[in-house]
Design an enzyme around this catalytic site. Structure first.
Site, PDB file in Angstrom:
ATOM      1  N   CYS A 146       0.741  -1.796   0.056  1.00  0.00           N
ATOM      2  CA  CYS A 146       0.282   0.240  -0.266  1.00  0.00           C
ATOM      3  C   CYS A 146       0.852   1.131  -0.163  1.00  0.00           C
ATOM      4  CB  CYS A 146      -0.870  -0.396   0.851  1.00  0.00           C
ATOM      5  SG  CYS A 146      -2.262  -1.684   0.838  1.00  0.00           S
ATOM      6  N   HIS A 185      -3.256   7.068   3.054  1.00  0.00           N
ATOM      7  CA  HIS A 185      -3.236   5.980   2.828  1.00  0.00           C
ATOM      8  C   HIS A 185      -4.774   5.647   3.396  1.00  0.00           C
ATOM      9  CE1 HIS A 185      -4.572   1.421   2.060  1.00  0.00           C
ATOM     10  NE2 HIS A 185      -3.635   1.509   2.753  1.00  0.00           N
ATOM     11  N   ASN A 191      -9.802  -0.109   0.873  1.00  0.00           N
ATOM     12  CA  ASN A 191      -8.953  -0.321   0.141  1.00  0.00           C
ATOM     13  C   ASN A 191      -8.504  -0.341  -0.632  1.00  0.00           C
ATOM     14  OD1 ASN A 191      -6.323  -0.347   0.487  1.00  0.00           O
ATOM     15  ND2 ASN A 191      -5.978  -1.338   2.493  1.00  0.00           N
TER      16      ASN A 191
END
Length: 312
Positions: free
Chosen positions: A113, A239, A269
């Protein structure tokens, strides 16, 4: 110092929208359970689209928004953990589809990520060595392809999407970057091809503890390097993993929650795509103004972390 400047952005999401109620038909869960623990309400899943299709759409939009000639690009970097193929890379497919120069590096990066932040710093390195003025950085994922829909602890979290940015160097422009890694094969891992369960595996509590440590660390490192304070930052763009993580960090730093941009409620996500998707959404909404100080920070599998502080 030549800082890194974002010239333009773009994003792409699959057409299929999956609600929490939809997820409750696949696994024992509910809209309330998911939303209160993660902040997520909906996410997008590929249905016919491929990861490279999303990357191409986001890249084209970024190039169009900035009126950028592909011939002026010195590099194309795609941050992803879900390429369509082990080879060729998504970046090489984009070289062909977008008509990019054949004498530039085009490659994928797997940094979980945190990938978009790593890719920004790598792009800056290529720009410093090249006579061409721009680089293309993309985060693109089709995480639904590696999601175990029998595991309610992970399947409700992830979504598919892509975000892209065209970047350039600018003399005396504010820029600082910090990157790091700590090998950990237990917190988050994805088994490779040929595995009986090639899915995302995650220890949620361990990841939460890591994230609420890593995000403030990145922020403090960047502020110390630039001599800025928390009050000097106009937007924090983290993030988009979990609302609880971001809220916890904001409280820990004593920063108003409104300064931490959040959109995981719409997309879930999206791994390496989450920060560039957020930046494009913010730009489209007119939230980002010229001269504002933006601090982007990511964390993910590896374990990896990274932050970039730049001026819009």
């Amino acid at each position: 110092m030549k800082g890194l400047k974002i010239v333009s952005t773009g994003r792409a999401l699959p057409a299929k929208v999956v609600t929490n109620d939809d997820m409750s038909k696949l696994v024992e869960t509910s809209d309330e359970w998911i939303a209160t623990r993660t902040g997520i309400r909906t996410r997008h899943f590929c249905e016919g689209e491929k990861q490279s299709d999303l990357a191409e759409q986001a890249a084209r939009r970024a190039l169009e928004h900035g009126k950028i000639d592909p011939k002026d690009l010195c590099a194309c970097i795609v941050a992803t953990v879900t390429p369509d193929h082990s080879a060729p890379t998504s970046a090489c497919l984009l070289q062909q589809r977008l008509g990019l120069p054949e004498d530039i590096p085009c490659f994928d990066m797997n940094v979980g990520c945190t990938g978009f932040i790593y890719a920004l710093q790598v792009a800056r390195g290529f720009l410093l060595q090249s006579g061409r003025p721009h680089a293309l950085v993309i985060g693109a994922e089709s995480l639904s392809r590696i999601t175990d829909f029998t595991d309610r602890g992970t399947c409700v979290l992830f979504g598919d999407g892509a975000g892209a940015a065209v970047v350039k160097l600018e003399e005396d422009s504010l820029y600082a970057c910090t990157l790091g890694a700590r090998g950990d094969a237990e917190a988050i891992f994805i088994e490779g091809p040929g595995s009986e369960r090639p899915y995302i595996h995650m220890d949620g509590q361990k990841v939460f503890r890591f994230a609420v440590e890593a995000v403030p660390h990145c922020i403090h490192v960047l502020l110390e390097e630039t001599g800025l304070s928390l009050e000097d930052i106009d937007w924090f763009v983290p993030h988009q993993a979990n609302k609880r993580i971001i809220d916890h960090v904001a409280k820990k730093l004593k920063v108003p929650n409104e300064k931490f941009y959040q959109n995981m409620m719409h997309y879930g996500n999206t791994s390496a795509a989450s920060i560039p998707i957020a930046l494009d959404e913010m730009a489209e909404q007119g939230l980002l103004k010229q001269g504002q100080k933006i601090l982007c920070v990511g964390f993910g599998a590896g374990l990896t972390w990274g932050g970039a502080l730049l001026e819009w």
